[in-house]
Write a protein that holds these residues in place. Structure first.
Motif, mmCIF file in Angstrom:
data_model
loop_
_atom_site.group_PDB
_atom_site.id
_atom_site.type_symbol
_atom_site.label_atom_id
_atom_site.label_comp_id
_atom_site.label_asym_id
_atom_site.label_seq_id
_atom_site.Cartn_x
_atom_site.Cartn_y
_atom_site.Cartn_z
ATOM 1 N N ASP A 1 5.307 4.812 -6.580
ATOM 2 C CA ASP A 1 4.933 4.388 -7.990
ATOM 3 C C ASP A 1 5.783 5.398 -8.879
ATOM 4 O OD1 ASP A 1 3.358 4.631 -10.605
ATOM 5 O OD2 ASP A 1 2.691 2.826 -9.547
ATOM 6 N N GLN B 1 0.854 -1.137 -0.052
ATOM 7 C CA GLN B 1 -0.057 -0.013 -0.129
ATOM 8 C C GLN B 1 0.566 1.414 -0.026
ATOM 9 O OE1 GLN B 1 -3.305 0.042 -0.566
ATOM 10 N NE2 GLN B 1 -2.825 -2.173 -0.963
ATOM 11 N N LYS B 2 1.951 1.173 0.648
ATOM 12 C CA LYS B 2 2.807 2.427 0.869
ATOM 13 C C LYS B 2 3.600 2.487 -0.590
ATOM 14 C CE LYS B 2 5.419 3.745 4.339
ATOM 15 N NZ LYS B 2 6.683 3.829 5.307
ATOM 16 N N ALA C 1 1.113 4.412 -2.774
ATOM 17 C CA ALA C 1 0.777 5.705 -2.551
ATOM 18 C C ALA C 1 1.982 6.625 -2.670
ATOM 19 C CB ALA C 1 0.333 5.897 -1.056
ATOM 20 N N GLN C 2 3.273 5.972 -2.553
ATOM 21 C CA GLN C 2 4.355 6.896 -2.446
ATOM 22 C C GLN C 2 5.538 6.928 -3.579
ATOM 23 O OE1 GLN C 2 5.881 7.404 1.381
ATOM 24 N NE2 GLN C 2 3.897 7.313 2.725
#
Length: 401
Positions: free
Chosen positions: A384, A377-378, A381-382
């Motif tokens: 990519d 998930q991180k 969100a951060q």
């Protein structure tokens, strides 16, 4: 008395103003400069593809190597530089800067983007001489600032002076990968805060690095991977000592090393040492691995007990694959891992806490699953690569106005 007739007034036609033609600016010509062709191929190819697709004329430059032809096969204009990464010969280094200056003038480049400290400083010097705007991307402080070796200590004031002269300029921007490096460069007076940007690494393609369907079978060894250049400051000694201790306990764990020594780095681990670890049976050394998504799909934990990083790509690739991470509580690594949330942080240069973290993950499959899911998930969100590329383009636009 005669009277003079008033003249008949006729309305003038309305003045039609010509529609102004839009002013079109040709796409900026950009030069990407790194200290190895391997770096351009593995870390900046996505940025290069984006620039090419956006219509920017593009040149990639680095010292000669095996990956230059691969960049050419991918359709890029790659050129080899007469650059020796370890050279400290003043005449040779001045010749390299002059070579870069002439190249930038001849190609009428608009921006030179240098990666790591030497290309950043030399690219900035050449760019200033050629009247080209400069982007300097520094991935961590590097050997000169981290090592205690005599050569590194001797070079440190020279590099610091050159950086101070080249980084803090209206036509220059500095990109760092974590807040600690930002504070170090700004706090030491090398660059003003307004010309410095924090962009987390080179990003990861989260559609390529994805969750593996593999399930660990009963009785199958837990597989722990350290993937990096084989350098002492990646924490290889601590990793091997932790492996020895856990194997001595009789734990069913397989320790894997993926990567090659970097001959241009003074902290490279000798190949003889790597082979001796393999012969001892403490680790399996895989050497260079091209298919990192395939390798990550076959392991259970990824470790990087590094001494300091910019923002380690191996960790964000593993995070995108929903793997639990074990790394050190140092700049760069702690930007990827929050202890107990998406991985485990351990003290730097200590093998016992590293071994304890591995044992904890070996004993607790539910913890591995929870940490891995949060890591994925991180990454989305951060980290990519689309986020990283867009923020890099914003830096270019800030320079070009």
């Amino acid at each position: 008395m005669s009277s003079l007739a008033s003249p008949v007034r006729t309305a003038r036609p309305a003045r039609v103003r010509p529609t102004p033609r839009p002013v079109t600016t040709p796409p900026a010509k950009i030069v990407l400069f790194a200290n190895t062709d391997w770096y351009l191929y593995n870390f900046r190819q996505s940025l290069a593809r984006h620039l090419r697709e956006a219509g920017h004329p593009l040149i990639l430059i680095s010292p000669d190597g095996a990956y230059g032809p691969k960049l050419i096969e991918a359709g890029f204009d790659w050129r080899a530089l007469p650059m020796n990464r370890r050279s400290i010969n003043p005449l040779a280094e001045a010749g390299l800067i002059w070579h870069l200056t002439r190249l930038l003038r001849r190609e009428k480049a608009d921006i030179i983007h240098g990666f790591t400290i030497k290309p950043a400083v030399y690219g900035a010097l050449a760019g200033g001489l050629a009247g080209v705007k400069r982007v300097n991307a520094v991935a961590g402080l590097g050997y000169v600032f981290m090592s205690g070796q005599m050569q590194a200590r001797a070079l440190r004031p020279i590099v610091r002076t050159m950086a101070r002269l080249t980084f803090d300029d209206a036509h220059t921007r500095l990109i760092v990968q974590n807040p600690d490096d930002h504070a170090a460069f700004v706090g030491s007076g090398l660059v003003s805060a307004g010309r410095t940007h924090i962009i987390p690494g080179s990003g990861v393609d989260c559609s390529r690095f994805k969750v593996s369907p593999r399930k660990r079978e009963k009785g199958e060894a837990l597989r722990i991977l350290l993937a990096a250049r084989m350098l002492w400051d990646k924490g290889l000694a601590e990793f091997v000592e932790a492996a020895r201790a856990l194997k001595a306990e009789g734990r069913n764990i397989e320790f894997l090393l993926a990567g090659e020594p970097d001959p241009g780095n003074p902290t490279a681990v000798p190949i003889e040492t790597l082979k001796s670890w393999f012969d001892e049976g403490v680790v399996t050394w895989l050497g260079h691995v091209d298919d990192m998504p395939g390798l990550l799909a076959e392991v259970d934990v990824v470790a990087l007990p590094s001494y300091r990083e910019g923002l380690p790509k191996t960790l964000i690739e593993a995070a995108a694959c929903a793997l639990p991470l074990v790394t050190t509580d140092v700049p760069g690594c702690r930007e990827v891992v929050t202890d107990g949330v998406d991985g485990l942080l351990v003290p730097v240069r200590e093998w016992r806490p590293l071994a304890e973290a591995f044992a904890r993950l070996d004993d607790d499959p539910a913890l591995r699953a929870r940490l891995g899911a949060a890591a994925r998930q991180k990454a989305l969100a951060q980290f990519d690569e689309k986020i990283v590329i867009e923020r890099t383009m914003e830096v270019y636009r800030s320079l070009l106005g």
